[in-house]
Design a protein around this motif. Sequence first.
Motif, PDB file in Angstrom:
ATOM      1  N   ILE A  59      -2.889  12.602   0.333  1.00  0.00           N
ATOM      2  CA  ILE A  59      -2.005  11.468   0.013  1.00  0.00           C
ATOM      3  C   ILE A  59      -0.744  11.488   0.871  1.00  0.00           C
ATOM      4  N   LEU A  60      -0.233  12.687   1.177  1.00  0.00           N
ATOM      5  CA  LEU A  60       0.939  12.760   2.058  1.00  0.00           C
ATOM      6  C   LEU A  60       0.579  12.295   3.468  1.00  0.00           C
ATOM      7  N   SER A  61      -0.623  12.613   3.910  1.00  0.00           N
ATOM      8  CA  SER A  61      -1.084  12.162   5.224  1.00  0.00           C
ATOM      9  C   SER A  61      -1.191  10.635   5.253  1.00  0.00           C
ATOM     10  N   LYS A  62      -1.727  10.061   4.189  1.00  0.00           N
ATOM     11  CA  LYS A  62      -1.840   8.605   4.095  1.00  0.00           C
ATOM     12  C   LYS A  62      -0.458   7.960   4.178  1.00  0.00           C
ATOM     13  N   ILE A  63       0.493   8.519   3.459  1.00  0.00           N
ATOM     14  CA  ILE A  63       1.858   7.983   3.474  1.00  0.00           C
ATOM     15  C   ILE A  63       2.458   8.110   4.870  1.00  0.00           C
ATOM     16  N   ALA A  64       2.188   9.229   5.550  1.00  0.00           N
ATOM     17  CA  ALA A  64       2.713   9.421   6.912  1.00  0.00           C
ATOM     18  C   ALA A  64       2.146   8.363   7.858  1.00  0.00           C
ATOM     19  N   GLU A 104       1.295   6.696  -6.694  1.00  0.00           N
ATOM     20  CA  GLU A 104       0.166   7.597  -6.955  1.00  0.00           C
ATOM     21  C   GLU A 104       0.586   9.054  -6.759  1.00  0.00           C
ATOM     22  N   LEU A 105       1.370   9.304  -5.724  1.00  0.00           N
ATOM     23  CA  LEU A 105       1.868  10.648  -5.455  1.00  0.00           C
ATOM     24  C   LEU A 105       2.649  11.170  -6.656  1.00  0.00           C
ATOM     25  N   GLU A 106       3.591  10.375  -7.151  1.00  0.00           N
ATOM     26  CA  GLU A 106       4.418  10.810  -8.276  1.00  0.00           C
ATOM     27  C   GLU A 106       3.607  10.962  -9.563  1.00  0.00           C
ATOM     28  N   ARG A 107       2.628  10.075  -9.768  1.00  0.00           N
ATOM     29  CA  ARG A 107       1.765  10.212 -10.959  1.00  0.00           C
ATOM     30  C   ARG A 107       0.997  11.522 -10.932  1.00  0.00           C
ATOM     31  N   ASN A 108       0.573  11.931  -9.755  1.00  0.00           N
ATOM     32  CA  ASN A 108      -0.234  13.132  -9.631  1.00  0.00           C
ATOM     33  C   ASN A 108       0.577  14.428  -9.675  1.00  0.00           C
ATOM     34  N   PHE A 109       1.881  14.353  -9.479  1.00  0.00           N
ATOM     35  CA  PHE A 109       2.692  15.575  -9.474  1.00  0.00           C
ATOM     36  C   PHE A 109       2.479  16.399 -10.740  1.00  0.00           C
ATOM     37  N   LEU A 118       0.834  -1.208   0.000  1.00  0.00           N
ATOM     38  CA  LEU A 118       0.000   0.000   0.000  1.00  0.00           C
ATOM     39  C   LEU A 118       0.866   1.253   0.000  1.00  0.00           C
ATOM     40  N   MET A 119       1.959   1.213   0.749  1.00  0.00           N
ATOM     41  CA  MET A 119       2.898   2.346   0.769  1.00  0.00           C
ATOM     42  C   MET A 119       3.503   2.567  -0.610  1.00  0.00           C
ATOM     43  N   ASP A 120       3.949   1.494  -1.250  1.00  0.00           N
ATOM     44  CA  ASP A 120       4.533   1.604  -2.592  1.00  0.00           C
ATOM     45  C   ASP A 120       3.521   2.159  -3.592  1.00  0.00           C
ATOM     46  N   ALA A 121       2.286   1.680  -3.500  1.00  0.00           N
ATOM     47  CA  ALA A 121       1.228   2.162  -4.401  1.00  0.00           C
ATOM     48  C   ALA A 121       0.924   3.640  -4.137  1.00  0.00           C
TER      49      ALA A 121
END
Length: 201
Positions: A177-182, A151-156, A144-147
């Motif tokens: 998305i940054l909160s989810k990653i945190a 997703e973060l990089e795709r959205n940049f 999930l972290m990798d995905a």
Amino acid sequence: MICADCGAPLSAELDSFAALELPRKLAIELPALERVYHELSRKIHPDRFASSAAAIRDASLRGTALLTRSYRTLRDPVARGLYWLELRGEKLAENNKRVSPDLAEMVFDVQEQIAELRGESPASDSFWAAATQLIEKRTNIQELMDASRAELERNFAVWDEGKPDRGSMLTLELKAILSKIAYLRTLLRDVDSALESIRAA
């Protein structure tokens, strides 16, 4: 950071994007970032100015430290996203107190599994069954972290091209998305800590 006439380093207060001569964009080509970083680092490296005046030596040291910090920040997509928010006067915690129900359920489930594991005797079968389940959960969290990072990089690029009238919406999307990653990062740390105690048992 560098004098156009003499090539000496200048004392300048720059943000990480400006230090590396990049626009304030979320999407960055990492090979280009690395190339610029090494090129600028060579130009202002302290060894080149060892016999220069004290002010130039100091500017060289400060510039080198700034370049290194900037490179480390911008090469990591998560750190870059957080820094981009910071430059806009935003913090991850602001207006972002809600966690998605799926993620909240996962956090609760994993924390419960960790507590169960810590309550079992290492000699019991239930301890090793709980440990096996926690290892499987760790694999799921990492996936999930990798995905999420992908997703973060795709959205940049999408966020970089965002319309001005959607600015606050884009900021909220980035924060989400940054909160989810945190959360996932914290969860991985907790799981790894629990698994480390298993190895020590």
